[in-house]
Design a protein around this motif. Sequence first.
Motif, mmCIF file in Angstrom:
data_model
loop_
_atom_site.group_PDB
_atom_site.id
_atom_site.type_symbol
_atom_site.label_atom_id
_atom_site.label_comp_id
_atom_site.label_asym_id
_atom_site.label_seq_id
_atom_site.Cartn_x
_atom_site.Cartn_y
_atom_site.Cartn_z
ATOM 1 N N UNK A 7 0.960 -1.153 0.047
ATOM 2 C CA UNK A 7 -0.025 0.124 -0.091
ATOM 3 C C UNK A 7 0.899 1.377 0.126
ATOM 4 N N UNK A 8 0.285 2.447 -0.284
ATOM 5 C CA UNK A 8 0.860 3.566 -0.478
ATOM 6 C C UNK A 8 1.234 4.268 1.054
ATOM 7 N N UNK A 9 2.212 4.699 1.242
ATOM 8 C CA UNK A 9 2.765 5.356 2.533
ATOM 9 C C UNK A 9 2.924 6.864 2.350
ATOM 10 N N UNK A 10 2.463 7.518 3.474
ATOM 11 C CA UNK A 10 2.691 8.988 3.436
ATOM 12 C C UNK A 10 4.075 9.276 3.860
ATOM 13 N N UNK A 11 4.899 10.286 3.214
ATOM 14 C CA UNK A 11 6.011 10.872 3.768
ATOM 15 C C UNK A 11 5.993 12.074 4.114
ATOM 16 N N UNK A 12 6.452 12.334 5.563
ATOM 17 C CA UNK A 12 6.286 13.543 6.306
ATOM 18 C C UNK A 12 7.362 14.427 6.090
ATOM 19 N N UNK A 13 7.333 15.466 5.189
ATOM 20 C CA UNK A 13 8.289 16.630 4.812
ATOM 21 C C UNK A 13 7.732 17.928 4.880
#
Length: 134
Positions: free
Chosen positions: A76-82
């Motif tokens: 599944x797609x995972x969010x990257x926190x930037x």
Amino acid sequence: MATLALNKKARFDYEILETLEGGLKLTGAEVKSIKSGHTQLKGSFLHIQKGELWLKGAYIAPYKPAGTQDGYDPYKDRKILVHKRELKRLMGKRKVDGLTIVPLSVYTKGGIIKLEFAVARGKKNYEKRETIKK
């Protein structure tokens, strides 16, 4: 800073222009699975969608001691926190012809799971042969 997963193919297939880091938004079972070394970045990439950065195609195995996880998708797609300013800069660089954003490694930093990614340009076949010679 322990490295948990590497994308060795990325440095061979792409010319790395700039490296950055961001946090991964994960569930507790996914964190334990990554820390036990059950993740792969081969064939994954980062995508900007609706003003957010997403990791697509990365494999994180289900954590066995957590029991059966109904509906769990390891790809599944995972969010990257930037930060927003980094995201805006990445959006501008991505528009340049031939540039892409690829994940390089997953590591821990003070107990937090981080992803190192890079703005890169794809190599041609003759450039790959030169890399092999070196």
